[in-house]
Design a protein around this motif. Structure first.
Motif, mmCIF file in Angstrom:
data_model
loop_
_atom_site.group_PDB
_atom_site.id
_atom_site.type_symbol
_atom_site.label_atom_id
_atom_site.label_comp_id
_atom_site.label_asym_id
_atom_site.label_seq_id
_atom_site.Cartn_x
_atom_site.Cartn_y
_atom_site.Cartn_z
ATOM 1 N N SER A 16 49.133 31.326 48.887
ATOM 2 C CA SER A 16 49.415 32.538 49.436
ATOM 3 C C SER A 16 50.182 33.247 49.885
ATOM 4 C CB SER A 16 47.808 32.835 50.642
ATOM 5 O OG SER A 16 47.268 32.768 50.017
ATOM 6 N N TYR A 23 55.309 40.139 46.844
ATOM 7 C CA TYR A 23 54.828 41.545 47.404
ATOM 8 C C TYR A 23 55.679 42.186 48.263
ATOM 9 C CZ TYR A 23 52.244 40.144 43.295
ATOM 10 O OH TYR A 23 52.082 40.033 41.665
ATOM 11 N N GLY A 65 42.392 42.860 45.438
ATOM 12 C CA GLY A 65 43.971 43.222 44.751
ATOM 13 C C GLY A 65 44.435 44.346 44.741
ATOM 14 N N GLY A 67 46.371 46.262 44.973
ATOM 15 C CA GLY A 67 48.070 46.620 45.656
ATOM 16 C C GLY A 67 48.667 48.144 45.572
ATOM 17 N N ARG A 70 46.816 52.792 43.330
ATOM 18 C CA ARG A 70 46.896 53.591 42.278
ATOM 19 C C ARG A 70 45.706 53.895 41.612
ATOM 20 N NH1 ARG A 70 48.764 50.121 38.439
ATOM 21 N NH2 ARG A 70 47.113 49.565 38.086
ATOM 22 N N ASP A 86 43.217 43.910 49.705
ATOM 23 C CA ASP A 86 44.454 43.042 49.645
ATOM 24 C C ASP A 86 45.015 42.332 50.468
ATOM 25 O OD1 ASP A 86 46.605 43.809 47.190
ATOM 26 O OD2 ASP A 86 47.785 43.009 48.877
ATOM 27 N N GLY A 87 46.531 41.435 50.634
ATOM 28 C CA GLY A 87 46.591 40.131 51.381
ATOM 29 C C GLY A 87 48.465 40.755 51.756
ATOM 30 N N PHE A 91 50.848 46.860 51.043
ATOM 31 C CA PHE A 91 49.982 47.838 50.371
ATOM 32 C C PHE A 91 48.650 47.720 50.399
ATOM 33 C CE2 PHE A 91 51.469 44.900 46.442
ATOM 34 C CZ PHE A 91 52.902 45.576 46.175
ATOM 35 N N GLN A 106 43.044 41.834 53.760
ATOM 36 C CA GLN A 106 42.171 40.178 53.698
ATOM 37 C C GLN A 106 42.885 39.105 52.441
ATOM 38 O OE1 GLN A 106 37.955 40.059 52.781
ATOM 39 N NE2 GLN A 106 37.317 41.232 54.504
ATOM 40 N N ASP A 107 43.218 38.031 53.053
ATOM 41 C CA ASP A 107 43.397 37.374 51.693
ATOM 42 C C ASP A 107 42.202 37.044 50.740
ATOM 43 O OD1 ASP A 107 44.476 34.676 51.237
ATOM 44 O OD2 ASP A 107 45.992 34.970 52.542
ATOM 45 N N PHE A 108 42.385 36.190 49.262
ATOM 46 C CA PHE A 108 41.222 35.806 49.070
ATOM 47 C C PHE A 108 41.422 34.802 49.450
ATOM 48 C CE2 PHE A 108 43.990 38.058 45.351
ATOM 49 C CZ PHE A 108 43.620 39.340 44.525
ATOM 50 N N ASN A 124 41.931 43.973 39.014
ATOM 51 C CA ASN A 124 43.301 44.031 38.228
ATOM 52 C C ASN A 124 44.537 43.788 38.150
ATOM 53 O OD1 ASN A 124 43.487 46.525 35.676
ATOM 54 N ND2 ASN A 124 45.514 46.358 36.269
ATOM 55 N N ALA A 125 45.013 41.960 37.254
ATOM 56 C CA ALA A 125 45.760 41.504 37.680
ATOM 57 C C ALA A 125 46.274 40.529 38.816
ATOM 58 C CB ALA A 125 46.819 42.811 37.337
HETATM 59 C C1 LIG Z 1 49.760 41.976 39.657
HETATM 60 S S1 LIG Z 1 49.276 42.822 41.775
HETATM 61 C C2 LIG Z 1 48.301 43.822 41.177
HETATM 62 C C3 LIG Z 1 48.036 44.777 41.686
HETATM 63 C C4 LIG Z 1 46.861 46.166 40.681
HETATM 64 N N1 LIG Z 1 45.701 45.211 41.248
HETATM 65 C C5 LIG Z 1 47.156 46.277 40.538
HETATM 66 O O1 LIG Z 1 46.657 46.782 39.287
HETATM 67 O O2 LIG Z 1 48.373 47.476 39.961
HETATM 68 C C6 LIG Z 1 48.392 41.553 42.136
HETATM 69 C C7 LIG Z 1 48.243 42.119 43.829
HETATM 70 O O3 LIG Z 1 47.025 40.718 44.460
HETATM 71 C C8 LIG Z 1 47.189 40.530 45.402
HETATM 72 N N2 LIG Z 1 47.195 39.448 46.005
HETATM 73 C C9 LIG Z 1 48.147 38.504 45.616
HETATM 74 N N3 LIG Z 1 47.767 36.610 46.184
HETATM 75 C C10 LIG Z 1 46.906 37.506 47.251
HETATM 76 C C11 LIG Z 1 45.950 36.199 48.331
HETATM 77 N N4 LIG Z 1 46.309 35.184 48.364
HETATM 78 N N5 LIG Z 1 45.231 37.715 48.761
HETATM 79 C C12 LIG Z 1 44.899 38.629 49.502
HETATM 80 N N6 LIG Z 1 45.443 39.081 47.866
HETATM 81 C C13 LIG Z 1 46.495 38.486 47.339
HETATM 82 C C14 LIG Z 1 48.670 41.293 45.683
HETATM 83 O O4 LIG Z 1 49.512 41.533 47.057
HETATM 84 C C15 LIG Z 1 48.756 42.371 44.597
HETATM 85 O O5 LIG Z 1 47.948 43.509 45.561
#
Ligand SMILES: C[S@@+](CC[C@H](N)C(=O)[O-])C[C@H]1O[C@@H](n2cnc3c(N)ncnc32)[C@H](O)[C@@H]1O
Length: 221
Positions: A16, A23, A65, A67, A70, A86-87, A91, A106-108, A124-125
């Motif tokens: 995390s 990001y 997540g 971001g 969008r 999102d963490g 974002f 929130q953190d995942f 998504n991603a």
């Molecule tokens: C590749 S981006 C995808 C963003 C969005 N879903 C998109 O399709 O454009 C990955 C997202 O996961 C979030 N993320 C990654 N690790 C995380 C964590 N441990 N806790 C919360 N969010 C996390 C990042 O901040 C980012 O917004």
């Protein structure tokens, strides 16, 4: 003595902290680089899991997540009731401003979601940033956050054809590149039923489709 939970907590913290810092440092550039990405195929896939959705009853969808927002904006434009999560603090602010909806910071690995509060999850991603050892816990939270009969969509970069699943830090971001069988084992163990999967981008030979998209359902009671 170091226990399994200490090791998992340490992995969660490292994954995390470094991933979110990556990001955070690039939040504005990430928005500029991804704001026009067309993921309508993925949004349509999630919404296709609700053929009986009633006009006038918006679906409650968690964008896991999310971001900079969008897809939250698009789901809202389509008449649904999305909530972001999102963490990355930047974002969260951007997503609130771009989509005008609730966005949870929130953190995942420290999720706090009301059980049965979402019809759908759109990841998504994002799930690929979770270390495989911690995916069972995250999937259990998402399963519980869905209503019975609810659906979860996710799209993740996949393991190379013929190659073994791989995970670890790629630069400063933690990434799990799994194959279909590995994802299946994790989702089935969490109690989900498979709906379908496909590879992206559309219309290219498989070797040029690095993304695996999957649609799963929480069984109806
Ligand atoms: C590749 S981006 C995808 C963003 C969005 N879903 C998109 O399709 O454009 C990955 C997202 O996961 C979030 N993320 C990654 N690790 C995380 C964590 N441990 N806790 C919360 N969010 C996390 C990042 O901040 C980012 O917004």
């Amino acid at each position: 003595m170091t226990g399994v939970n200490d090791v998992k907590n340490d992995l969660a913290l490292q994954a995390s902290t470094r991933t979110l810092a990556h990001y955070e440092e690039r939040a504005a550039a990430f928005w500029e680089g991804t704001r026009d990405h067309d993921v309508s195929q993925n949004l349509d896939a999630l919404l296709s899991a609700f053929p009986d959705a009633e006009p006038g009853r918006p679906l409650r969808i968690l964008d896991f997540g999310c971001g900079p927002g969008r897809d939250l904006a698009e789901l809202r434009r389509r008449g649904h009731q999305p909530t972001g999560l999102d963490g990355c603090e930047s974002f969260v602010h951007m997503a609130r401003a771009h989509a005008g909806v609730t966005v949870l910071h929130q953190d995942f690995h420290a999720l706090d979601l009301l059980p049965g509060s979402f019809d759908g999850v759109f990841a998504n991603a994002s799930l690929f940033h979770v270390p495989t050892a911690l995916l069972p816990g995250v999937l259990a939270h998402l399963f519980a956050a869905l209503v019975p009969g609810g659906a979860l969509f996710c799209s993740n970069p996949r393991a190379r054809d013929g190659g073994a699943p791989q995970e670890g830090f790629v630069g400063e971001r933690y990434a799990s590149h799994l194959d279909l069988e590995s994802w299946r084992a994790l989702f089935l163990a969490a109690g989900f039923m498979e709906i379908r999967h496909y590879y992206r981008p559309e219309g290219l030979p498989r070797a040029e489709q690095p993304w695996l998209a999957m649609l799963w359902r929480r069984p109806p009671s």
